[in-house]
Scaffold this motif. Structure first.
Motif, PDB file in Angstrom:
ATOM      1  N   ILE A 221       5.498 -15.367 -17.548  1.00 60.55           N
ATOM      2  CA  ILE A 221       5.892 -15.500 -16.317  1.00 60.55           C
ATOM      3  C   ILE A 221       5.676 -14.275 -15.457  1.00 60.55           C
ATOM      4  N   GLY A 222       4.875 -14.587 -14.426  1.00 62.20           N
ATOM      5  CA  GLY A 222       4.318 -13.769 -13.724  1.00 62.20           C
ATOM      6  C   GLY A 222       4.970 -13.580 -12.406  1.00 62.20           C
ATOM      7  N   TYR A 223       4.283 -12.976 -11.449  1.00 61.12           N
ATOM      8  CA  TYR A 223       4.656 -12.730  -9.789  1.00 61.12           C
ATOM      9  C   TYR A 223       3.730 -12.815  -8.791  1.00 61.12           C
ATOM     10  N   ASN A 224       3.841 -13.292  -7.567  1.00 59.94           N
ATOM     11  CA  ASN A 224       3.143 -13.271  -6.750  1.00 59.94           C
ATOM     12  C   ASN A 224       3.134 -12.010  -5.786  1.00 59.94           C
ATOM     13  N   PHE A 225       2.290 -11.021  -6.438  1.00 56.89           N
ATOM     14  CA  PHE A 225       2.306  -9.501  -5.778  1.00 56.89           C
ATOM     15  C   PHE A 225       1.048  -9.330  -5.246  1.00 56.89           C
ATOM     16  N   ARG A 226       0.324 -10.368  -4.663  1.00 56.57           N
ATOM     17  CA  ARG A 226      -1.062 -10.188  -4.276  1.00 56.57           C
ATOM     18  C   ARG A 226      -1.092  -9.536  -2.960  1.00 56.57           C
ATOM     19  N   MET A 227      -2.229  -8.603  -2.806  1.00 58.79           N
ATOM     20  CA  MET A 227      -2.356  -7.953  -1.590  1.00 58.79           C
ATOM     21  C   MET A 227      -3.385  -8.858  -0.914  1.00 58.79           C
ATOM     22  N   SER A 228      -3.180  -9.090   0.604  1.00 63.99           N
ATOM     23  CA  SER A 228      -4.213 -10.049   1.313  1.00 63.99           C
ATOM     24  C   SER A 228      -5.383  -9.337   1.458  1.00 63.99           C
ATOM     25  N   ASN A 229      -6.584 -10.166   1.819  1.00 67.51           N
ATOM     26  CA  ASN A 229      -7.930  -9.550   1.822  1.00 67.51           C
ATOM     27  C   ASN A 229      -7.843  -8.769   3.508  1.00 67.51           C
ATOM     28  N   ILE A 230      -6.955  -9.039   4.205  1.00 62.13           N
ATOM     29  CA  ILE A 230      -6.881  -8.462   5.539  1.00 62.13           C
ATOM     30  C   ILE A 230      -6.507  -6.991   5.308  1.00 62.13           C
ATOM     31  N   GLN A 231      -5.512  -6.981   4.522  1.00 66.65           N
ATOM     32  CA  GLN A 231      -4.780  -5.530   4.251  1.00 66.65           C
ATOM     33  C   GLN A 231      -5.787  -4.714   3.492  1.00 66.65           C
ATOM     34  N   ALA A 232      -6.433  -5.364   2.541  1.00 66.54           N
ATOM     35  CA  ALA A 232      -7.503  -4.710   1.963  1.00 66.54           C
ATOM     36  C   ALA A 232      -8.540  -4.083   2.805  1.00 66.54           C
ATOM     37  N   ALA A 233      -8.833  -5.046   3.859  1.00 66.75           N
ATOM     38  CA  ALA A 233     -10.082  -4.489   4.890  1.00 66.75           C
ATOM     39  C   ALA A 233      -9.550  -3.201   5.539  1.00 66.75           C
ATOM     40  N   ILE A 234      -8.177  -3.368   5.939  1.00 65.61           N
ATOM     41  CA  ILE A 234      -7.717  -2.081   6.638  1.00 65.61           C
ATOM     42  C   ILE A 234      -7.480  -0.946   5.880  1.00 65.61           C
ATOM     43  N   GLY A 235      -7.325  -1.462   4.532  1.00 61.38           N
ATOM     44  CA  GLY A 235      -7.276  -0.205   3.437  1.00 61.38           C
ATOM     45  C   GLY A 235      -8.565   0.480   3.312  1.00 61.38           C
ATOM     46  N   LEU A 236      -9.563  -0.142   3.535  1.00 59.03           N
ATOM     47  CA  LEU A 236     -10.990   0.201   3.196  1.00 59.03           C
ATOM     48  C   LEU A 236     -11.401   1.224   4.670  1.00 59.03           C
TER      49      LEU A 236
END
Ligand SMILES: *Cc1c(COP(=O)(O)O)cnc(C)c1O
Length: 368
Positions: A221-236
């Protein structure tokens, strides 16, 4: 208004976000996420990073990855974000509290051993306000009692302990990229570890436990705890500024200490590089006004501050599930009652800091 915290955002974030939008890959598991994970791993000095939706979900994923589950106990500090306790509870385990020390507001390493039982499986250290915990006190305990070390680095991205980055000091670590943390993705988090099995488990748990071989056969049983690609772009984009941000944060802390020599502000330990997430003031006991009154006066002068958070042992949500029955943690209680944060964002200019300090120095002349 001088804000308590504002992130350093400029055209770099816009450009990276637009680049991501142009690529049309907006959801999780995208190329920007993978790049952000690689760059955070390299910066932190670990083999693997797994991006998540928040610091809280990163903590939960980290605990799950190292195998914490029902019946286990995890030692955490009494003074921290409630996410530490919640993540332990969510994986089915029990949080056990230890008071903090006023030198850096980290867990009192001398009081950990008395809380260790046969059920204790991990110690979660929190590098509060960006001050690294004295890990050399933690390692022998972890070894003696066979405990895993989890680092909550939510407030400490970029801090160093004996030359090594926080996030690389234990078995697994969690970062937060909430708007007021050292770097931000709006909402987001990261699990860091050099253990490949932990990283694999963390990555599965965050993404619904899709199968390794047959993608659509889920083993757990997992979770959807994904980070979106847009968030990662801002992180970069934020990562490109990290050296400047850390330098500025340290300069702000230095200026506060110079301008307010009579106040109790945290110092840096000689073996560490703190990132001074928030400049936390503890008013002296004989000061004529309470922290609450001072917060009010500063607000009237256009200075935003934050009262300090409350200990976990007084949280109704936790007491209501039968935890921490009448426990007392004096240092935590003292800090909650008498402390508050000064404006600490990296975009503050010296003139603003000096204005805040002048208002504090003038407090004794103010009738409340
Ligand atoms: C902010 C914070 C968290 C939670 O992170 P979110 O991204 O808000 O979920 C956990 N622990 C500490 C010490 C924090 O400061």
């Amino acid at each position: 208004m001088i804000p308590v915290y504002e992130p350093f955002i400029d055209k770099t974030e816009k450009e990276m976000a637009f680049e991501c939008i142009d690529s049309k890959w907006l959801s999780g598991e995208g190329p920007h996420v993978k790049r952000f994970e690689r760059e955070v791993a390299r910066y932190t000095g670990v083999k693997h990073s797994v991006a998540t939706s928040s610091g809280t979900s990163a903590l939960e994923v980290a605990l799950h990855a190292i195998g914490i589950s029902s019946g286990d106990e995890v030692i955490i500090p009494a003074l921290t974000n409630i996410a530490c306790a919640i993540s332990v509870i969510r994986v089915g385990a029990k949080p056990v509290l230890v008071d903090v020390i006023p030198e850096n507001w980290g867990i009192n390493t001398k009081k950990i051993e008395e809380k260790i039982t046969s059920k204790t499986k991990a110690i979660m250290v929190v590098h509060l306000f960006g001050h690294p915990v004295k890990m050399d006190d933690i390692y022998p305990l972890a070894k003696k009692f066979n405990l895993k070390i989890v680092e909550d680095c939510a407030q400490a991205f970029g801090a160093l302990y004996k030359g090594k980055k926080v996030g690389s000091l234990g078995d697994i670590a969690a970062f937060s990229f909430y708007g007021n943390k050292i770097i931000t993705t709006g909402e987001g988090g990261m699990v860091c570890t050099s253990n490949t099995d932990y990283a694999t488990r963390a990555s599965s748990y965050r993404n619904l436990y899709f199968g390794q071989e047959d993608k659509f056969l889920h083993s757990k049983i997992g979770y959807n705890f994904r980070m979106s690609n847009i968030q990662a772009a801002i992180g970069l984009a934020q990562l490109k500024k990290i050296d400047w941000i850390v330098k500025r944060k340290r300069a702000i802390a230095r200026l506060y200490r110079e301008e307010l020599p009579g106040l109790s502000l945290n110092l840096e330990n000689s073996d560490s590089r703190s990132v001074f997430w928030m400049n936390f003031v503890l008013m002296p006991p004989d000061f004529p006004y309470s922290a609450k009154e001072i917060i009010g006066v500063l607000a009237k002068n256009g200075v935003e501050t934050r009262p300090f958070f409350q200990g976990l042992h007084v949280q109704p949500a936790l007491i209501n599930v039968g935890l921490f029955n009448k426990e007392s943690y004096p240092i935590t209680e003292h800090a909650s009652e008498n402390g508050f944060y000064l404006p600490s964002g990296p975009t503050l200019v010296d003139k603003e800091i000096k204005f805040v300090c002048e208002k504090i120095r003038n407090l004794e002349n103010i009738t409340i």
